[in-house]
Design a protein around this motif. Sequence first.
Motif, short mmCIF file in Angstrom:
data_model
loop_
_atom_site.label_atom_id
_atom_site.label_comp_id
_atom_site.label_asym_id
_atom_site.label_seq_id
_atom_site.Cartn_x
_atom_site.Cartn_y
_atom_site.Cartn_z
N LEU A 38 71.52 49.50 47.84
CA LEU A 38 70.70 49.51 49.17
C LEU A 38 71.66 49.05 50.20
N LYS A 39 72.62 48.14 50.08
CA LYS A 39 73.39 47.81 51.32
C LYS A 39 74.36 49.00 51.68
N GLN A 40 74.66 50.05 50.78
CA GLN A 40 75.49 51.10 51.27
C GLN A 40 74.58 51.93 52.00
N HIS A 41 73.10 52.20 51.69
CA HIS A 41 72.36 52.96 52.07
C HIS A 41 72.08 52.47 53.63
N ASN A 42 71.92 51.25 53.93
CA ASN A 42 71.88 50.67 55.22
C ASN A 42 72.94 50.35 56.03
N GLY A 43 74.27 50.86 55.69
CA GLY A 43 75.37 51.07 56.45
C GLY A 43 76.18 49.44 56.54
N GLU A 44 75.74 48.75 55.43
CA GLU A 44 76.20 47.32 55.51
C GLU A 44 77.68 47.25 54.91
N VAL A 45 77.88 48.25 53.81
CA VAL A 45 79.06 48.21 53.22
C VAL A 45 79.45 49.84 53.03
N GLN A 46 80.58 50.18 52.81
CA GLN A 46 80.92 51.73 52.80
C GLN A 46 80.16 52.56 51.52
N GLY A 47 79.72 53.62 51.96
CA GLY A 47 79.23 54.45 50.74
C GLY A 47 78.01 54.86 51.35
N GLY A 48 76.79 54.96 50.53
CA GLY A 48 75.63 55.76 50.65
C GLY A 48 75.61 57.18 50.65
N ALA A 49 74.39 57.76 51.35
CA ALA A 49 74.37 59.10 51.08
C ALA A 49 74.17 59.61 52.88
#
Length: 331
Positions: A38-49
Motif C-alpha cells: 500500500l505504501k508503494q501504491h501511495n508513493g511513500e516508498v519505491q515500487g507500486g504500479a
Amino acid sequence: MSVSLRPIPPFYAVYILRSTISQASLYIGSTPNPPRRLKQHNGEVQGGARRTSRSKLRPWEMIGLVSGFPSMVAALKFEWAINNPHVSLHIPHESRISFGVRRRRGGRPKRPVKSLKSIAANLHLLLRMPSFARWPLAVHFFDAQFHTRWGEQVNASVDQPRPSICVYTDFGPPSSSSSSSSSMSLPPSSGSKERPWGIYALPLDYSPLEEYVRKTHILEAFEQQGNCVVCREELAPERGLYATCPNAACHSTGHVSCWSQHLLKQNKSEDDQIIPVEGHCPECRGEVNWGVMMKELSLRTRGTKEVDKLLNKRSRKRPTRAESAGEQNDE
C-alpha cells in the motif's frame, strides 16, 4: 540444475484497492505484504504500479483481500482471473457474468469496467470454481460497503463457496469508522492505544504456527511419533513424511498418505479427489485443515532457518530432555 525447495509462504494475498479521491477507481493486485504494498501504491516508498501512480487518485486504501494462497504463482493465477473474468479459462463460458463489449486493435475483448458489485460477484464466482474452491483461502473485508456487495451475492446465489473458505470483517474501531476513509491507508501511530486493524492486524509471518511447530519439533527431536494414527504402523524416524494433528493437546501423527485417505473418506462427495480439504482427527476428533497441516509440514522440512527464528533458537541443537519435559508440562 538444482531446484530450490522452499516452505509454503506464511502469507500471500490478492487485494482490492480503492481511490479515496475517486471511489469508482479500483485496482487489483497481489502481494506477500499488504502494508508495504500500500505504501508503494501511495508513493511513500519505491515500487507500486503505473496505474496507481497518478497523484489525483492518491491516497489509495485497501478495502479487502483474499489470503491463504500456497505460492506466489497461485496468487498470480487468481489475480489474473479476477482481473480478466471475461476471458479467464477458470470460469466456464456458461457461468460468466462479466463480458468484454469493446475490442482491442488485435480483436481481443477489452476488460470490462470494474465496480464493487462486479468484483464481489466475480470473487464469489471464482471461489466456487474447481480451480480455487479447494484451496485454504480466506476473504477479508475492511470496508462495510464492499462487504455489503459481497452479502448481496451470497444471498442471491444458490451455490455457495465451501465452508472451509472463511470470511472475516474488520472495519476498525468506532473512532476509525467515523473518520475519513483515508484512515484505512494509514498505519497505527506510535504510542496509539487503538488496536491495529485492517491490513495492519494481519499476521504476515509464521507466528500463527508457532505452538504447532514447537509441538512437532519436540516430537521429531526425540523420535516420539509412535505409530501412524490411521494405519497403526510404526513411524520410523526420518524415513518418510509424517504429519501431526494441529490441535494443541493432540500428538497424533501419521503418514501423509494415510491422513489424506482418512480425510477424503470422511467426505463421500470427494471420491474423485486426491487432495483433501478438511476433516476430523481420528484420535481427538478435533477439526483439522489440510492446508494448515501441509504448511506446517513444509515449514518443518524445508524451512530450517524459519523454524529456528520462530522458536527463538540460536543453533540447530536439539532441546534437552529437561527442556522438552518443561514445555510439555506447560502445554
